[in-house]
Structures are given as structure tokens and as C-alpha cells.
Design a protein around this motif. Structure first.
Motif, PDB file in Angstrom:
ATOM      1  N   LEU A   1      -2.757  -0.015  -8.488  1.00 35.79           N
ATOM      2  CA  LEU A   1      -4.154  -0.133  -8.375  1.00 35.79           C
ATOM      3  C   LEU A   1      -4.665   0.603  -7.367  1.00 35.79           C
ATOM      4  O   LEU A   1      -4.298   0.909  -6.223  1.00 35.79           O
ATOM      5  CB  LEU A   1      -4.154  -1.686  -7.530  1.00 35.79           C
ATOM      6  N   ILE A   2      -5.791   1.021  -7.962  1.00 32.73           N
ATOM      7  CA  ILE A   2      -6.624   2.062  -7.058  1.00 32.73           C
ATOM      8  C   ILE A   2      -7.746   1.465  -6.649  1.00 32.73           C
ATOM      9  O   ILE A   2      -8.798   1.057  -7.671  1.00 32.73           O
ATOM     10  CB  ILE A   2      -6.879   3.415  -7.809  1.00 32.73           C
ATOM     11  N   THR A   3      -8.353   1.169  -5.567  1.00 30.13           N
ATOM     12  CA  THR A   3      -9.468   0.423  -5.292  1.00 30.13           C
ATOM     13  C   THR A   3     -10.571   1.414  -4.911  1.00 30.13           C
ATOM     14  O   THR A   3     -10.356   2.466  -4.536  1.00 30.13           O
ATOM     15  CB  THR A   3      -9.146  -0.476  -4.007  1.00 30.13           C
ATOM     16  N   THR A   4     -11.710   0.917  -5.156  1.00 28.39           N
ATOM     17  CA  THR A   4     -13.127   1.656  -4.770  1.00 28.39           C
ATOM     18  C   THR A   4     -14.020   0.507  -4.321  1.00 28.39           C
ATOM     19  O   THR A   4     -14.040  -0.650  -4.845  1.00 28.39           O
ATOM     20  CB  THR A   4     -13.659   2.586  -5.895  1.00 28.39           C
ATOM     21  N   PRO A   5     -15.066   0.883  -3.884  1.00 27.68           N
ATOM     22  CA  PRO A   5     -16.204  -0.036  -3.424  1.00 27.68           C
ATOM     23  C   PRO A   5     -16.940  -0.547  -4.646  1.00 27.68           C
ATOM     24  O   PRO A   5     -17.781  -1.476  -4.630  1.00 27.68           O
ATOM     25  CB  PRO A   5     -17.168   0.817  -2.603  1.00 27.68           C
TER      26      PRO A   5
ATOM     27  N   LYS B   1      12.334   3.807  -0.713  1.00 23.61           N
ATOM     28  CA  LYS B   1      10.995   4.401   0.032  1.00 23.61           C
ATOM     29  C   LYS B   1      10.371   3.245   0.548  1.00 23.61           C
ATOM     30  O   LYS B   1       9.920   3.408   1.740  1.00 23.61           O
ATOM     31  CB  LYS B   1      10.321   5.215  -1.013  1.00 23.61           C
ATOM     32  N   PHE B   2      10.273   2.285  -0.392  1.00 17.97           N
ATOM     33  CA  PHE B   2       9.609   0.986   0.206  1.00 17.97           C
ATOM     34  C   PHE B   2      10.209   0.360   1.466  1.00 17.97           C
ATOM     35  O   PHE B   2       9.614   0.022   2.423  1.00 17.97           O
ATOM     36  CB  PHE B   2       9.420   0.075  -0.915  1.00 17.97           C
ATOM     37  N   ALA B   3      11.494   0.363   1.446  1.00 16.34           N
ATOM     38  CA  ALA B   3      12.369   0.039   2.598  1.00 16.34           C
ATOM     39  C   ALA B   3      12.198   0.740   3.775  1.00 16.34           C
ATOM     40  O   ALA B   3      12.113   0.193   4.964  1.00 16.34           O
ATOM     41  CB  ALA B   3      13.801  -0.049   2.159  1.00 16.34           C
ATOM     42  N   GLU B   4      12.134   2.130   3.524  1.00  9.73           N
ATOM     43  CA  GLU B   4      11.905   3.128   4.452  1.00  9.73           C
ATOM     44  C   GLU B   4      10.539   2.934   5.335  1.00  9.73           C
ATOM     45  O   GLU B   4      10.489   3.281   6.254  1.00  9.73           O
ATOM     46  CB  GLU B   4      11.913   4.518   3.939  1.00  9.73           C
ATOM     47  N   THR B   5       9.480   2.456   4.434  1.00 10.51           N
ATOM     48  CA  THR B   5       8.105   2.274   5.321  1.00 10.51           C
ATOM     49  C   THR B   5       8.146   1.214   6.348  1.00 10.51           C
ATOM     50  O   THR B   5       7.482   1.315   7.214  1.00 10.51           O
ATOM     51  CB  THR B   5       7.207   1.698   4.020  1.00 10.51           C
ATOM     52  N   LYS B   6       9.298   0.233   6.185  1.00 12.84           N
ATOM     53  CA  LYS B   6       9.201  -0.599   7.183  1.00 12.84           C
ATOM     54  C   LYS B   6       9.859  -0.182   8.488  1.00 12.84           C
ATOM     55  O   LYS B   6       9.458  -0.639   9.777  1.00 12.84           O
ATOM     56  CB  LYS B   6      10.155  -1.743   6.800  1.00 12.84           C
ATOM     57  N   LYS B   7      10.383   1.143   8.554  1.00 16.10           N
ATOM     58  CA  LYS B   7      10.801   1.709   9.738  1.00 16.10           C
ATOM     59  C   LYS B   7       9.708   2.335  10.794  1.00 16.10           C
ATOM     60  O   LYS B   7      10.138   2.868  11.701  1.00 16.10           O
ATOM     61  CB  LYS B   7      12.019   2.610   9.324  1.00 16.10           C
ATOM     62  N   GLY B   8       8.560   2.580   9.889  1.00 10.52           N
ATOM     63  CA  GLY B   8       7.529   3.409  10.738  1.00 10.52           C
ATOM     64  C   GLY B   8       7.731   5.011  10.333  1.00 10.52           C
ATOM     65  O   GLY B   8       8.677   5.228   9.480  1.00 10.52           O
ATOM     66  N   GLY B   9       7.020   5.726  11.112  1.00 12.15           N
ATOM     67  CA  GLY B   9       7.553   7.324  10.898  1.00 12.15           C
ATOM     68  C   GLY B   9       6.742   7.809   9.703  1.00 12.15           C
ATOM     69  O   GLY B   9       5.848   6.817   8.886  1.00 12.15           O
ATOM     70  N   PRO B  10       6.860   8.913   9.324  1.00 14.85           N
ATOM     71  CA  PRO B  10       5.752   9.569   8.046  1.00 14.85           C
ATOM     72  C   PRO B  10       6.160   8.961   6.878  1.00 14.85           C
ATOM     73  O   PRO B  10       7.406   8.335   6.624  1.00 14.85           O
ATOM     74  CB  PRO B  10       6.412  11.104   8.224  1.00 14.85           C
ATOM     75  N   SER B  11       5.348   8.801   5.987  1.00 15.86           N
ATOM     76  CA  SER B  11       5.507   8.126   4.600  1.00 15.86           C
ATOM     77  C   SER B  11       6.605   8.726   3.866  1.00 15.86           C
ATOM     78  O   SER B  11       6.332   9.967   3.423  1.00 15.86           O
ATOM     79  CB  SER B  11       4.183   8.047   3.800  1.00 15.86           C
ATOM     80  N   PRO B  12       7.478   7.806   3.377  1.00 16.24           N
ATOM     81  CA  PRO B  12       8.610   8.348   2.621  1.00 16.24           C
ATOM     82  C   PRO B  12       8.046   8.809   1.137  1.00 16.24           C
ATOM     83  O   PRO B  12       8.704   9.499   0.456  1.00 16.24           O
ATOM     84  CB  PRO B  12       9.477   7.100   2.348  1.00 16.24           C
ATOM     85  N   PHE B  13       6.746   8.314   1.016  1.00 14.16           N
ATOM     86  CA  PHE B  13       6.271   8.722  -0.505  1.00 14.16           C
ATOM     87  C   PHE B  13       5.727   9.991  -0.521  1.00 14.16           C
ATOM     88  O   PHE B  13       5.620  10.627  -1.881  1.00 14.16           O
ATOM     89  CB  PHE B  13       4.865   7.629  -0.855  1.00 14.16           C
ATOM     90  N   VAL B  14       5.549  10.878   0.642  1.00 10.73           N
ATOM     91  CA  VAL B  14       5.352  12.263   0.778  1.00 10.73           C
ATOM     92  C   VAL B  14       6.834  12.888   0.360  1.00 10.73           C
ATOM     93  O   VAL B  14       7.735  12.800   1.030  1.00 10.73           O
ATOM     94  CB  VAL B  14       4.778  12.596   1.867  1.00 10.73           C
ATOM     95  N   ASP B  15       6.905  13.310  -0.952  1.00 10.70           N
ATOM     96  CA  ASP B  15       8.013  13.876  -1.374  1.00 10.70           C
ATOM     97  C   ASP B  15       7.994  14.930  -2.158  1.00 10.70           C
ATOM     98  O   ASP B  15       8.387  15.055  -3.588  1.00 10.70           O
ATOM     99  CB  ASP B  15       8.922  12.633  -2.050  1.00 10.70           C
ATOM    100  N   ARG B  16       7.640  16.260  -1.807  1.00  9.58           N
ATOM    101  CA  ARG B  16       7.310  17.150  -2.617  1.00  9.58           C
ATOM    102  C   ARG B  16       8.692  17.848  -3.102  1.00  9.58           C
ATOM    103  O   ARG B  16       8.511  18.142  -4.428  1.00  9.58           O
ATOM    104  CB  ARG B  16       6.958  18.400  -2.076  1.00  9.58           C
ATOM    105  N   GLU B  17       9.735  17.903  -2.594  1.00  6.19           N
ATOM    106  CA  GLU B  17      11.072  18.074  -3.098  1.00  6.19           C
ATOM    107  C   GLU B  17      11.674  17.136  -4.215  1.00  6.19           C
ATOM    108  O   GLU B  17      12.162  17.838  -4.785  1.00  6.19           O
ATOM    109  CB  GLU B  17      12.110  18.555  -1.778  1.00  6.19           C
TER     110      GLU B  17
ATOM    111  N   LYS C   1       0.863  -1.007   0.156  1.00  2.61           N
ATOM    112  CA  LYS C   1       0.142  -0.190  -0.150  1.00  2.61           C
ATOM    113  C   LYS C   1       0.854   1.088  -0.097  1.00  2.61           C
ATOM    114  O   LYS C   1       1.704   1.345   0.900  1.00  2.61           O
ATOM    115  CB  LYS C   1      -0.919  -0.124   1.241  1.00  2.61           C
ATOM    116  N   ILE C   2       0.425   2.236  -0.904  1.00  2.00           N
ATOM    117  CA  ILE C   2       1.235   3.370  -0.869  1.00  2.00           C
ATOM    118  C   ILE C   2       0.637   4.497  -0.041  1.00  2.00           C
ATOM    119  O   ILE C   2       1.177   4.938   0.945  1.00  2.00           O
ATOM    120  CB  ILE C   2       1.584   3.916  -2.484  1.00  2.00           C
ATOM    121  N   VAL C   3      -0.624   4.767  -0.358  1.00  2.00           N
ATOM    122  CA  VAL C   3      -1.476   5.637   0.432  1.00  2.00           C
ATOM    123  C   VAL C   3      -2.939   5.449   0.325  1.00  2.00           C
ATOM    124  O   VAL C   3      -3.126   5.253  -0.825  1.00  2.00           O
ATOM    125  CB  VAL C   3      -0.960   7.274   0.033  1.00  2.00           C
TER     126      VAL C   3
END
Ligand SMILES: [Zn+2]
Length: 298
Positions: free
Chosen positions: A58-62, A253-269, A41-43
Motif C-alpha cells: 500500500l502506498i498512501t497519498t493525501p 527483516k521484519f523481525a529485525e525492525t523490532k530491534k531498532g537501528g537502521p532499517s533492514p529494508f535498506v539492502d543494496r547488496e 510500515k516499510i519506509v
């Protein structure tokens, strides 16, 4: 093609073609394209279901799901497995979209349509390419290694069109140059009370062999790249994604998600930096090719 050139230029041209051909083979054999990657899951309702080298979302909807990028024909069983590992049904894919009409993102589309009955929605200028199985491509149309099963388009999209399903709305931004109908997708995703602007970049890359000057099969190519960079700069981006994970360092970024904390996929810069770098590459290539054309002038 070579016969119309002055005789002294022919060996140079053959040499360039040989390099291009080798480049093509290398690209087709990139092992990361078929290397499995964990689905995640990305977000919100946006998931990664691609391989290590080829992104698919994949973007899921009902009301069923949206799949972006069918990738290679041989990717389809992998994508299906990823979707099912996440707990969703592949047969619930109702809409199929692509980043752009190149075989590494759309060769599997006929198969996805067959398996799911999804409606295939493609940007107007890429429609002849996907419906001819790549034969209409301005660069690769005569290269048998880049052709694939044609797939019928069910809805022709135009710049700014929206694709809606089960409360999810995606916007198709025409970001041409890499292909004539290259598409950058945006959507808003809510998670934990926060709204995120998601941008899925089509491709800003100038491929080896692309003629930016005097291109008879794509005369507007340079102007289209300019338009694309203007569009990308104007898009608000919190979550930066793209047609290949390498655009946005997906693996790190995927590896970073495992550490917890804010989502690394938020990356405006990271998004701004990426657009800057790609624009610089385009400009230096354009300058190089324009200088080459000038030196040929009498
Ligand atoms: Zn491409």
C-alpha cells in the motif's frame, strides 16, 4: 499436444506433464500464501499489506492510495483488513497495480475493483492475460487451476510509464520473461530527510516447465529474460522489495525492525546478490535446455 510427438517420446512427455501438474498443485496449495502476516510500515508511505507468502504493498497519498498486487481472490479480505489495521480506508484505494499477470498476484483484482472502484493499470503485454482471467497466459492458459475472474484494465501501461497520485510517482519498468508484461515498480521515498530508491521486483524466476528454447507460445522468452536482467542491474536500489517476501527475506527483516537501528529494508547488496543468483539460475537452465535441443538435432 502429445499426438504430434514421435511415439517413443510420448511416455517421457506424459511423465514431465505429471511432474509439472504435481508442481502446480503444490504451488497452489502453498499454505504461506493465505497465512496472515502483520501489516507494517516499510519506509515513508510504503506499507506491507500482504500475507506471509504473497506480497502486497500500500502506498498512501493525501489523494487516496495505490495498491500493488491483489493476490488470490481469497486474499482480498486479508489485504483489506491489513489496510484498515494500519488506519487507512480500503475504499480510498484509487489505483490498482500488479507485479505480473499470474493468479497469485492478480486473481483478486476484479474484487478489489468492485470494492474500491480503483483504476486498474497494467503493462501492455500482460493486459490480454488479466482481461481473459489467465486464459491468454503462454504457459498456464489451459490449466483450469490457474484461471481467475477476468478484470478490465482501465489504463494500459508501456515501458517507462509513470503512475502519479497525490504527489507520489511510480515508474513501470518492463521486466519480461516470467510473464510477457512482468513489471518492476520503482519510486523515490523521503524519510527523515533521506531519499530512498525503492525497487519492487516483478519476478526474475524461471518456473518449472518454462521452455526457454523453441517456445512456440513465447518465442522471445530467452531474449526477454536477458532484457529483464539488464533492466534490473541498471536500477538504483536502496530499498529492495518484490512480488514475494521470500525474494528479500521479508520475514527476517521484519523481525529485525523490532530491534531498532537502521532499517533492514535498506539492502543494496542484497538486491545485487539476488539479481546475480537469479541470473545464474536462468543461464544454467538456458544452457541445459539449449544442450537438450542440440542433442535432438539430426
Ligand atoms: Zn509468477
Amino acid at each position: 499436444m502429445l499426438h504430434c510427438l514421435p511415439r517413443r517420446l510420448r511416455p517421457v512427455c506424459i511423465c514431465v506433464l505429471a511432474i509439472l501438474f504435481t508442481g502446480t498443485l503444490l504451488a497452489q496449495e502453498d499454505p504461506s500464501w493465505m497465512e496472515p502476516f502483520p501489516a507494517f510500515k516499510i519506509v515513508g508511505n510504503v506499507y506491507y499489506v500482504g500475507s506471509r507468502g504473497l506480497a502486497s504493498y500500500l502506498i498512501t497519498t493525501p489523494r487516496g492510495h495505490i495498491l500493488i498486487n491483489s493476490n488470490l481472490v481469497s486474499s482480498v479480505p486479508q489485504i483489506r483488513e491489513s489496510v484498515e489495521k494500519l488506519g487507512f480506508h480500503f475504499s480510498d484505494v484509487k489505483i490498482l497495480l500488479i507485479s505480473h499477470a499470474h493468479w497469485d498476484h492478480d486473481a483478486g483484482s476484479a474484487e478489489v475493483k468492485k470494492l474500491t472502484g480503483a483504476q486498474y493499470m497494467v503493462m501492455d503485454a500482460d493486459v490480454p492475460v488479466v482481461e481473459s482471467g489467465g486464459k491468454d497466459d503462454f504457459q498456464y492458459g489451459n490449466d483450469p487451476g490457474m484461471l481467475y475472474p477476468p478484470a478490465k484494465v482501465d489504463r494500459v501501461l508501456h515501458d517507462g510509464d509513470q503512475v502519479a497520485l497525490g504527489g507520489v510517482v511510480l515508474t513501470a519498468h518492463l521486466t519480461p520473461g516470467h510473464t510477457k508484461g512482468c513489471t518492476t515498480w520503482t519510486l523515490k521515498v523521503n524519510e527523515a530527510g533521506k531519499s530512498h530508491n525503492v525497487v519492487i521486483v516483478g519476478s526474475p524466476n524461471v518456473n518449472p516447465g518454462y521452455k526457454l528454447v523453441n517456445n512456440s507460445t513465447y518465442p522471445a522468452i530467452a531474449a526477454d529474460y536477458e532484457k529483464m536482467f539488464r533492466v534490473l542491474r541498471a536500477l538504483p536500489c536502496d530499498i529492495f522489495l518484490g512480488a514475494h517476501g521470500s525474494y528479500y527475506n521479508m520475514e527476517e527483516k521484519f523481525a529485525e525492525t523490532k530491534k531498532g537501528g537502521p532499517s533492514p529494508f535498506v539492502d543494496r547488496e542484497g538486491y545485487k546478490r539476488f539479481v546475480d543468483e537469479k541470473e545464474q539460475t536462468f543461464r544454467s537452465e538456458l544452457q541445459k535446455q539449449s544442450a537438450g535441443e542440440q542433442s535432438k538435432a539430426p
